[in-house]
Write a protein that holds these residues in place. Sequence first.
Motif, PDB file in Angstrom:
ATOM      1  N   GLY A  10       3.590   5.645 -15.640  1.00  0.00           N
ATOM      2  CA  GLY A  10       3.107   5.811 -17.007  1.00  0.00           C
ATOM      3  C   GLY A  10       2.852   7.255 -17.343  1.00  0.00           C
ATOM      4  O   GLY A  10       3.282   8.156 -16.611  1.00  0.00           O
ATOM      5  N   LEU A  11       2.148   7.442 -18.436  1.00  0.00           N
ATOM      6  CA  LEU A  11       1.804   8.777 -18.919  1.00  0.00           C
ATOM      7  C   LEU A  11       0.333   9.046 -18.609  1.00  0.00           C
ATOM      8  O   LEU A  11      -0.529   8.212 -18.914  1.00  0.00           O
ATOM      9  N   VAL A  12       0.060  10.191 -18.021  1.00  0.00           N
ATOM     10  CA  VAL A  12      -1.313  10.540 -17.665  1.00  0.00           C
ATOM     11  C   VAL A  12      -1.511  12.030 -17.886  1.00  0.00           C
ATOM     12  O   VAL A  12      -0.550  12.809 -17.796  1.00  0.00           O
ATOM     13  N   GLN A  13      -2.733  12.418 -18.172  1.00  0.00           N
ATOM     14  CA  GLN A  13      -3.033  13.827 -18.353  1.00  0.00           C
ATOM     15  C   GLN A  13      -3.165  14.528 -17.005  1.00  0.00           C
ATOM     16  O   GLN A  13      -3.483  13.907 -15.986  1.00  0.00           O
ATOM     17  N   SER A  14      -2.938  15.823 -17.016  1.00  0.00           N
ATOM     18  CA  SER A  14      -3.097  16.623 -15.804  1.00  0.00           C
ATOM     19  C   SER A  14      -4.498  16.430 -15.234  1.00  0.00           C
ATOM     20  O   SER A  14      -5.480  16.427 -15.973  1.00  0.00           O
ATOM     21  N   GLY A  15      -4.562  16.225 -13.919  1.00  0.00           N
ATOM     22  CA  GLY A  15      -5.826  15.952 -13.256  1.00  0.00           C
ATOM     23  C   GLY A  15      -6.145  14.487 -13.121  1.00  0.00           C
ATOM     24  O   GLY A  15      -7.096  14.115 -12.420  1.00  0.00           O
ATOM     25  N   GLY A  16      -5.376  13.656 -13.774  1.00  0.00           N
ATOM     26  CA  GLY A  16      -5.615  12.222 -13.731  1.00  0.00           C
ATOM     27  C   GLY A  16      -5.014  11.563 -12.503  1.00  0.00           C
ATOM     28  O   GLY A  16      -4.482  12.213 -11.605  1.00  0.00           O
ATOM     29  N   SER A  17      -5.102  10.235 -12.482  1.00  0.00           N
ATOM     30  CA  SER A  17      -4.633   9.451 -11.333  1.00  0.00           C
ATOM     31  C   SER A  17      -3.755   8.290 -11.783  1.00  0.00           C
ATOM     32  O   SER A  17      -3.911   7.779 -12.893  1.00  0.00           O
ATOM     33  N   LEU A  18      -2.877   7.893 -10.904  1.00  0.00           N
ATOM     34  CA  LEU A  18      -2.065   6.694 -11.084  1.00  0.00           C
ATOM     35  C   LEU A  18      -1.867   6.055  -9.720  1.00  0.00           C
ATOM     36  O   LEU A  18      -1.876   6.742  -8.693  1.00  0.00           O
ATOM     37  N   ARG A  19      -1.668   4.749  -9.730  1.00  0.00           N
ATOM     38  CA  ARG A  19      -1.362   4.034  -8.496  1.00  0.00           C
ATOM     39  C   ARG A  19      -0.053   3.290  -8.675  1.00  0.00           C
ATOM     40  O   ARG A  19       0.044   2.396  -9.529  1.00  0.00           O
ATOM     41  N   LEU A  20       0.934   3.643  -7.886  1.00  0.00           N
ATOM     42  CA  LEU A  20       2.212   2.959  -7.908  1.00  0.00           C
ATOM     43  C   LEU A  20       2.213   1.836  -6.875  1.00  0.00           C
ATOM     44  O   LEU A  20       1.625   1.977  -5.799  1.00  0.00           O
ATOM     45  N   SER A  21       2.884   0.768  -7.221  1.00  0.00           N
ATOM     46  CA  SER A  21       3.050  -0.359  -6.297  1.00  0.00           C
ATOM     47  C   SER A  21       4.524  -0.681  -6.165  1.00  0.00           C
ATOM     48  O   SER A  21       5.299  -0.489  -7.102  1.00  0.00           O
ATOM     49  N   CYS A  22       4.893  -1.175  -5.015  1.00  0.00           N
ATOM     50  CA  CYS A  22       6.264  -1.608  -4.778  1.00  0.00           C
ATOM     51  C   CYS A  22       6.217  -2.904  -3.995  1.00  0.00           C
ATOM     52  O   CYS A  22       5.720  -2.934  -2.869  1.00  0.00           O
ATOM     53  N   ALA A  23       6.728  -3.939  -4.607  1.00  0.00           N
ATOM     54  CA  ALA A  23       6.735  -5.248  -3.969  1.00  0.00           C
ATOM     55  C   ALA A  23       8.121  -5.559  -3.433  1.00  0.00           C
ATOM     56  O   ALA A  23       9.108  -5.457  -4.166  1.00  0.00           O
ATOM     57  N   ALA A  24       8.176  -5.920  -2.177  1.00  0.00           N
ATOM     58  CA  ALA A  24       9.444  -6.275  -1.545  1.00  0.00           C
ATOM     59  C   ALA A  24       9.594  -7.790  -1.501  1.00  0.00           C
ATOM     60  O   ALA A  24       8.628  -8.520  -1.311  1.00  0.00           O
ATOM     61  N   SER A  25      10.805  -8.247  -1.676  1.00  0.00           N
ATOM     62  CA  SER A  25      11.110  -9.667  -1.547  1.00  0.00           C
ATOM     63  C   SER A  25      12.440  -9.813  -0.820  1.00  0.00           C
ATOM     64  O   SER A  25      13.187  -8.853  -0.681  1.00  0.00           O
ATOM     65  N   GLY A  26      12.689 -11.017  -0.378  1.00  0.00           N
ATOM     66  CA  GLY A  26      13.905 -11.247   0.394  1.00  0.00           C
ATOM     67  C   GLY A  26      13.605 -11.200   1.881  1.00  0.00           C
ATOM     68  O   GLY A  26      12.602 -11.734   2.331  1.00  0.00           O
ATOM     69  N   SER A  27      14.412 -10.532   2.620  1.00  0.00           N
ATOM     70  CA  SER A  27      14.273 -10.478   4.082  1.00  0.00           C
ATOM     71  C   SER A  27      13.262  -9.416   4.485  1.00  0.00           C
ATOM     72  O   SER A  27      13.588  -8.445   5.180  1.00  0.00           O
ATOM     73  N   ILE A  28      11.993  -9.603   4.097  1.00  0.00           N
ATOM     74  CA  ILE A  28      11.002  -8.553   4.323  1.00  0.00           C
ATOM     75  C   ILE A  28      10.637  -8.421   5.788  1.00  0.00           C
ATOM     76  O   ILE A  28      10.057  -7.420   6.195  1.00  0.00           O
ATOM     77  N   THR A  29      10.995  -9.416   6.593  1.00  0.00           N
ATOM     78  CA  THR A  29      10.705  -9.281   8.019  1.00  0.00           C
ATOM     79  C   THR A  29      11.562  -8.202   8.666  1.00  0.00           C
ATOM     80  O   THR A  29      11.259  -7.729   9.756  1.00  0.00           O
ATOM     81  N   THR A  30      12.623  -7.797   7.977  1.00  0.00           N
ATOM     82  CA  THR A  30      13.483  -6.748   8.533  1.00  0.00           C
ATOM     83  C   THR A  30      12.959  -5.350   8.210  1.00  0.00           C
ATOM     84  O   THR A  30      13.466  -4.365   8.730  1.00  0.00           O
ATOM     85  N   ILE A  31      11.972  -5.299   7.343  1.00  0.00           N
ATOM     86  CA  ILE A  31      11.448  -3.999   6.932  1.00  0.00           C
ATOM     87  C   ILE A  31      10.597  -3.397   8.033  1.00  0.00           C
ATOM     88  O   ILE A  31       9.715  -4.043   8.576  1.00  0.00           O
ATOM     89  N   LEU A  32      10.882  -2.156   8.356  1.00  0.00           N
ATOM     90  CA  LEU A  32      10.017  -1.439   9.287  1.00  0.00           C
ATOM     91  C   LEU A  32       9.214  -0.375   8.559  1.00  0.00           C
ATOM     92  O   LEU A  32       7.997  -0.373   8.576  1.00  0.00           O
ATOM     93  N   GLY A  33       9.883   0.530   7.892  1.00  0.00           N
ATOM     94  CA  GLY A  33       9.183   1.589   7.196  1.00  0.00           C
ATOM     95  C   GLY A  33       9.316   1.454   5.690  1.00  0.00           C
ATOM     96  O   GLY A  33      10.181   0.739   5.180  1.00  0.00           O
ATOM     97  N   MET A  34       8.414   2.136   4.994  1.00  0.00           N
ATOM     98  CA  MET A  34       8.462   2.155   3.536  1.00  0.00           C
ATOM     99  C   MET A  34       8.164   3.562   3.069  1.00  0.00           C
ATOM    100  O   MET A  34       7.402   4.293   3.728  1.00  0.00           O
ATOM    101  N   ALA A  35       8.773   3.945   1.965  1.00  0.00           N
ATOM    102  CA  ALA A  35       8.645   5.323   1.514  1.00  0.00           C
ATOM    103  C   ALA A  35       8.706   5.401   0.001  1.00  0.00           C
ATOM    104  O   ALA A  35       9.148   4.455  -0.670  1.00  0.00           O
ATOM    105  N   TRP A  36       8.251   6.535  -0.505  1.00  0.00           N
ATOM    106  CA  TRP A  36       8.377   6.858  -1.925  1.00  0.00           C
ATOM    107  C   TRP A  36       9.150   8.167  -2.059  1.00  0.00           C
ATOM    108  O   TRP A  36       8.844   9.149  -1.372  1.00  0.00           O
TER     109      TRP A  36
END
Length: 120
Positions: A10-36
């Motif tokens: 989203g849009l935020v002013q300088s100095g502000g905060s945001l929290r991003l989320s990422c939901a995985a679906s499907g063969s999530i048991t194969t996931i080892l690492g996650m990154a942004w």
Amino acid sequence: QVQLVESGGGLVQSGGSLRLSCAASGSITTILGMAWYRQAPGKERELVARISNVGREYYADSVKGRFTISRDNVKGTVYLQMNVLKPEDTAAYYCNSGPIWRPISGYEYWGQGTQVTVSS
């Protein structure tokens, strides 16, 4: 196959905060690492933060001390808490995950991206 869906941008002013989320679906048991990753207009995509399957974290120098990556292995979800945001953090942020980490190209699976815009 794994599907990744980001949210929280989203849009935020300088100095502000945001929290991003990422939901995985499907063969999530194969996931080892996650990154942004993020990519600003006219710039190359860059790794922002990564977390391994055992919780080991990595951060780009530009975000150290301001961003925190975390994950919920049961839900197959990764988060990016972004504090003290700066205009230079403006970019499309992408979730990345998979079984194998490749330093140049990252993991195998990518989300569609979520836009973060920081106004000065």
